[in-house]
Scaffold this motif. Structure first.
Motif, short mmCIF file in Angstrom:
data_model
loop_
_atom_site.label_atom_id
_atom_site.label_comp_id
_atom_site.label_asym_id
_atom_site.label_seq_id
_atom_site.Cartn_x
_atom_site.Cartn_y
_atom_site.Cartn_z
N ASP A 1 2.37 -9.30 13.05
CA ASP A 1 1.21 -8.56 12.37
C ASP A 1 0.26 -8.23 13.69
O ASP A 1 -0.63 -7.30 13.44
N ALA B 1 2.84 -2.79 13.93
CA ALA B 1 2.41 -3.17 12.64
C ALA B 1 1.13 -2.56 12.08
O ALA B 1 1.11 -1.94 10.95
N TRP C 1 1.26 0.17 8.76
CA TRP C 1 0.53 0.09 7.58
C TRP C 1 -0.86 0.96 7.50
O TRP C 1 -1.09 1.22 6.33
N VAL D 1 5.88 -3.67 -0.31
CA VAL D 1 5.86 -4.77 0.33
C VAL D 1 6.30 -4.72 1.89
O VAL D 1 7.26 -4.10 2.13
N GLY D 2 5.54 -5.57 2.50
CA GLY D 2 5.73 -5.59 4.11
C GLY D 2 6.62 -6.98 4.02
O GLY D 2 6.79 -7.67 3.34
N LEU D 3 7.18 -6.98 5.37
CA LEU D 3 7.99 -8.44 5.90
C LEU D 3 7.84 -8.43 7.11
O LEU D 3 8.35 -7.56 8.03
N SER D 4 7.22 -9.74 7.54
CA SER D 4 7.14 -9.77 9.10
C SER D 4 7.52 -11.55 9.28
O SER D 4 7.44 -12.16 8.27
N HIS E 1 -0.96 -12.96 7.50
CA HIS E 1 -0.83 -11.77 6.56
C HIS E 1 -2.05 -11.50 5.80
O HIS E 1 -2.68 -10.52 5.50
N GLN F 1 1.61 -6.10 -0.68
CA GLN F 1 1.72 -7.49 -0.32
C GLN F 1 2.77 -7.67 0.70
O GLN F 1 3.57 -6.85 1.07
N PHE F 2 2.77 -8.92 1.22
CA PHE F 2 3.73 -9.38 2.42
C PHE F 2 4.33 -10.52 2.39
O PHE F 2 3.74 -11.53 2.23
N SER G 1 6.39 -13.45 4.01
CA SER G 1 6.19 -14.20 5.33
C SER G 1 7.67 -14.95 5.80
O SER G 1 8.14 -15.79 4.51
#
Lengths: 177, 100
Positions: free
Chosen positions: A57, A62, A66, A82-85, A92, A107-108, A110
């Motif tokens: 993030d 990132a 976004w 949705v994100g993912l990191s 987040h 939404q993200f 984790s």
């Protein structure tokens, strides 16, 4: 960007492609108020999902990715974005606040151990950060049957999604349904 | 996939929350955990649900009950889901003056 030197090439990704089933997984999913363990399969039950893998993030890609999705109003589509990191739920939450994403409903997920990126074949072993790997930027547009309709993964470090192409694919899918 | 009818708003490492969770586990009740942040000011969702900003808060759709305060929650769970048990050993516990 034209640079007069070579940028870093990443190994060939090995991700699910159009027509294949997107692997499901369960991770904490963070919104602007709380986080809750959530399965990808639970999200697709509600309709199309745009799954965006991104660097940590705090990293500039990132922010770029976004900001772009926010400015292009991806929240207006009839899809869950949705994100993912590998960032923690706390990070987040700060990211949602810092990038003004609360209104978007983005939404993200984790995933500190980076298992989902490995499941999707898009891991990126970071040089100079011992013991840390993360997803490379990658985007999957997934329909309500969890079938991949569009897939893209970075081949260079850094590389960004073709947002126009992504947008066309999201539009095609959400207009069909 | 249907969500369990019970949702618990909780804070990582909060002993009051774990106390409520322990009771749910003891009765083998399925529940969903929603984690919130340490700062009370960032817990609007908890305030909306329960009227207070402390956690734990339990939302039970089986009974339409929303409740804060771990002692009350434990009582509630015992009365609602517990088998007829002897009175719990509350004597060993400190009076709860403040939740997290």
């Amino acid at each position: 960007m034209d640079l007069d030197f070579d940028v870093i090439e990443l190994p060939e990704p090995n991700h699910p492609t159009s027509g294949e089933t997107a692997p499901t997984f369960e991770r904490p999913l963070v919104n602007d108020e709380y986080w809750e363990d959530t399965k990808l399969a639970a999200l697709t039950e509600d309709g199309p999902v745009v799954l965006v893998f991104h660097p940590m993030d705090g990293a500039f890609p990132a922010t770029y990715i976004w900001n772009e999705l926010r400015d292009r109003e991806f929240d207006a589509y009839d899809a869950t974005v949705v994100g993912l990191s590998i960032s923690t739920p706390y990070e987040h939450k700060s990211f949602i606040e810092d990038r003004n994403l609360a209104e978007t409903g983005f939404q993200f997920f984790s995933d500190p151990p980076n298992e989902v990126a490995n499941q999707y074949g898009i891991e990126n072993d970071l040089g100079g950060m011992a013991g840390i790997e993360e997803p490379r930027p990658a985007v999957f547009v997934i329909d309500g049957d969890r079938t991949v309709q569009y897939a893209w993964a970075a081949r260079e470090h850094p590389e960004f999604p073709d947002y126009d192409e992504l947008q066309e694919n999201v539009e095609r899918l959400t207009e069909d349904e | 996939m249907t969500e369990p009818p019970i949702t618990v708003y909780r804070l990582q490492a909060c002993p009051f929350c774990e106390r409520a969770i322990r009771k749910l586990e003891e009765y083998d009740i399925e529940y969903t955990s929603r984690f919130v942040e340490p700062l009370h000011s960032k817990r609007n969702v908890v305030k909306r649900e329960s009227g207070v900003r402390t956690v734990p808060v339990i939302v039970d759709e089986n009974t339409s009950v929303t409740m804060a305060e771990s002692a009350n929650i434990v009582d509630y769970l015992e009365k609602t889901y517990g088998k007829e048990t002897e009175t719990d050993a509350v004597t060993a516990e400190h009076p709860i003056t403040e939740e997290s």
